[in-house]
Design a protein around this motif. Structure first.
Motif, PDB file in Angstrom:
ATOM      1  N   GLU A   2       0.818  -1.188   0.000  1.00 12.37           N
ATOM      2  CA  GLU A   2       0.000   0.000   0.000  1.00 12.37           C
ATOM      3  C   GLU A   2       0.865   1.255   0.000  1.00 12.37           C
ATOM      4  OE1 GLU A   2      -3.637   1.986   2.600  1.00 12.37           O
ATOM      5  OE2 GLU A   2      -2.926  -0.050   3.014  1.00 12.37           O
ATOM      6  N   TRP A   3       0.435   2.255  -0.783  1.00  7.41           N
ATOM      7  CA  TRP A   3       1.194   3.488  -0.900  1.00  7.41           C
ATOM      8  C   TRP A   3       1.073   4.331   0.360  1.00  7.41           C
ATOM      9  CZ3 TRP A   3      -1.303   8.419  -1.244  1.00  7.41           C
ATOM     10  CH2 TRP A   3      -0.416   9.489  -1.405  1.00  7.41           C
ATOM     11  N   THR A   4       2.188   4.868   0.806  1.00  4.12           N
ATOM     12  CA  THR A   4       2.197   5.856   1.882  1.00  4.12           C
ATOM     13  C   THR A   4       3.054   7.027   1.406  1.00  4.12           C
ATOM     14  OG1 THR A   4       4.092   4.776   2.950  1.00  4.12           O
ATOM     15  CG2 THR A   4       1.892   4.185   3.737  1.00  4.12           C
ATOM     16  N   GLY A   5       2.466   8.211   1.355  1.00  7.46           N
ATOM     17  CA  GLY A   5       3.177   9.364   0.822  1.00  7.46           C
ATOM     18  C   GLY A   5       3.865  10.171   1.904  1.00  7.46           C
ATOM     19  N   ASP A   6       4.507  11.245   1.479  1.00  3.58           N
ATOM     20  CA  ASP A   6       5.155  12.178   2.384  1.00  3.58           C
ATOM     21  C   ASP A   6       4.084  13.085   2.977  1.00  3.58           C
ATOM     22  OD1 ASP A   6       6.563  14.369   3.522  1.00  3.58           O
ATOM     23  OD2 ASP A   6       8.263  14.015   2.180  1.00  3.58           O
ATOM     24  N   ALA A   7       3.950  13.098   4.298  1.00  2.00           N
ATOM     25  CA  ALA A   7       2.899  13.869   4.964  1.00  2.00           C
ATOM     26  C   ALA A   7       2.999  15.356   4.652  1.00  2.00           C
ATOM     27  CB  ALA A   7       2.967  13.649   6.474  1.00  2.00           C
ATOM     28  N   ARG A   8       4.188  15.841   4.330  1.00  2.00           N
ATOM     29  CA  ARG A   8       4.350  17.263   4.037  1.00  2.00           C
ATOM     30  C   ARG A   8       3.689  17.648   2.714  1.00  2.00           C
ATOM     31  NH1 ARG A   8      10.688  17.762   4.196  1.00  2.00           N
ATOM     32  NH2 ARG A   8      10.383  15.798   3.051  1.00  2.00           N
ATOM     33  N   ARG A   9       3.491  16.677   1.845  1.00  2.00           N
ATOM     34  CA  ARG A   9       2.869  16.947   0.551  1.00  2.00           C
ATOM     35  C   ARG A   9       1.379  16.636   0.545  1.00  2.00           C
ATOM     36  NH1 ARG A   9       6.311  14.234  -4.239  1.00  2.00           N
ATOM     37  NH2 ARG A   9       4.561  15.124  -5.383  1.00  2.00           N
ATOM     38  N   ALA A  10       0.894  15.987   1.578  1.00  2.00           N
ATOM     39  CA  ALA A  10      -0.477  15.480   1.575  1.00  2.00           C
ATOM     40  C   ALA A  10      -1.507  16.596   1.595  1.00  2.00           C
ATOM     41  CB  ALA A  10      -0.684  14.566   2.776  1.00  2.00           C
ATOM     42  N   ALA A  11      -2.601  16.388   0.870  1.00  2.00           N
ATOM     43  CA  ALA A  11      -3.726  17.314   0.928  1.00  2.00           C
ATOM     44  C   ALA A  11      -4.384  17.199   2.294  1.00  2.00           C
ATOM     45  CB  ALA A  11      -4.728  16.985  -0.173  1.00  2.00           C
ATOM     46  N   GLY A  12      -4.783  18.320   2.856  1.00  2.00           N
ATOM     47  CA  GLY A  12      -5.526  18.301   4.105  1.00  2.00           C
ATOM     48  C   GLY A  12      -6.920  17.751   3.896  1.00  2.00           C
ATOM     49  N   PRO A  13      -7.660  17.525   4.968  1.00  2.00           N
ATOM     50  CA  PRO A  13      -8.998  16.921   4.856  1.00  2.00           C
ATOM     51  C   PRO A  13      -9.944  17.688   3.941  1.00  2.00           C
ATOM     52  CG  PRO A  13      -8.260  16.928   7.140  1.00  2.00           C
ATOM     53  CD  PRO A  13      -7.249  17.729   6.366  1.00  2.00           C
ATOM     54  N   GLU A  14      -9.955  19.026   4.038  1.00  4.55           N
ATOM     55  CA  GLU A  14     -10.860  19.806   3.193  1.00  4.55           C
ATOM     56  C   GLU A  14     -10.474  19.709   1.721  1.00  4.55           C
ATOM     57  OE1 GLU A  14     -12.685  23.653   4.993  1.00  4.55           O
ATOM     58  OE2 GLU A  14     -10.585  23.568   5.633  1.00  4.55           O
ATOM     59  N   ALA A  15      -9.192  19.830   1.443  1.00  2.99           N
ATOM     60  CA  ALA A  15      -8.739  19.756   0.060  1.00  2.99           C
ATOM     61  C   ALA A  15      -8.995  18.371  -0.524  1.00  2.99           C
ATOM     62  CB  ALA A  15      -7.255  20.100  -0.029  1.00  2.99           C
TER      63      ALA A  15
END
Length: 241
Positions: A2-15
């Motif tokens: 399963e993919w896990t990305g860099d949290a610094r790049r992640a879209a927030g909940p609203e986005a």
């Protein structure tokens, strides 16, 4: 795996919610400005054309900027476009517009409130499990401030998807003026005010779309981490801090 990305790049909940909802026909994407009782509803997803991307390198930027046009006309160097750091399989991909409607009244006149909520380059039909900001080749994640959104800007409220390997040829028609007037360019007019310009020597395309003042670029990833979509939005909830 399963993919896990860099949290610094992640879209927030609203986005993330906005990006998922914008491409779900029938879903409610907020309410009309100053009228919380009237919903804005996703009316449909329209495939406007297909983009040839032979190099696998993608530009997401304005096709021209005012100062760049000035340089181009005088034979001066122009800045490189905003090319994404991500690389994609060479191929031909659909370009989709997500349409919404939110009827409203203004000075006694009624409007349907139809507008484009997001523009998508669709690389795969696999489900998107997560969204992250699409960084450019010159973006440095380590130097970005929390909550900062790397984006492109547009003087004329126009953005584009284009093959980076053919950028010089594809963007030249947008920067060519005679006596202060743009020279008519060979183009295919599309739905939603979009247009497609082709460079036959590279077998590559540039497709324009509306982007108010520019836009933020998002990558939608599948469970395996492959990019399924490249999406551009303007005026939507921000990225995760």
């Amino acid at each position: 795996m399963e993919w896990t990305g860099d949290a610094r790049r992640a879209a927030g909940p609203e986005a993330a919610w906005y990006l998922d909802t914008a491409f779900t026909p029938g879903a409610q994407l907020g309410t009309v400005y100053d009228d919380p009782s009237t919903p804005v509803v996703v009316t449909g997803i329209e495939e406007v054309t297909r983009l040839h991307l032979p190099s696998g390198r993608l530009v997401v930027d304005a096709p021209w900027h005012d100062d760049e046009t000035w340089n181009h006309e005088r034979g001066l160097p122009t800045s490189p476009p905003r090319e994404l750091a991500e690389r994609f399989p060479p191929g031909t991909y659909p370009v989709d517009l997500a349409w919404t409607a939110g009827p409203y009244e203004f000075f006694g006149r009624h409007f349907d409130g139809v507008q484009c909520a997001a523009t998508r380059l669709r690389l795969r039909d696999d489900p998107v499990v997560g969204w992250e900001m699409g960084l450019g080749v010159d973006d440095d994640l380590d130097r970005m401030r929390p909550g900062e959104q790397p984006r492109f800007f547009s003087d004329a409220n126009v953005g584009c998807f284009a093959d980076a390997g053919a950028w010089a040829a594809l963007s030249a028609p947008f920067r060519t003026y005679v006596d202060g007037r743009p020279v008519p360019r060979d183009r295919e007019e599309l739905s939603g005010g979009c247009e497609r310009v082709a460079d036959e020597s590279h077998r590559a395309d540039l497709v324009t779309f509306t982007a108010e003042s520019g836009g933020v670029v998002w990558l939608g990833r599948t469970e395996r981490g492959d990019v399924a979509s490249v999406v551009v939005t303007s005026g939507m909830p921000g990225a995760k801090a």
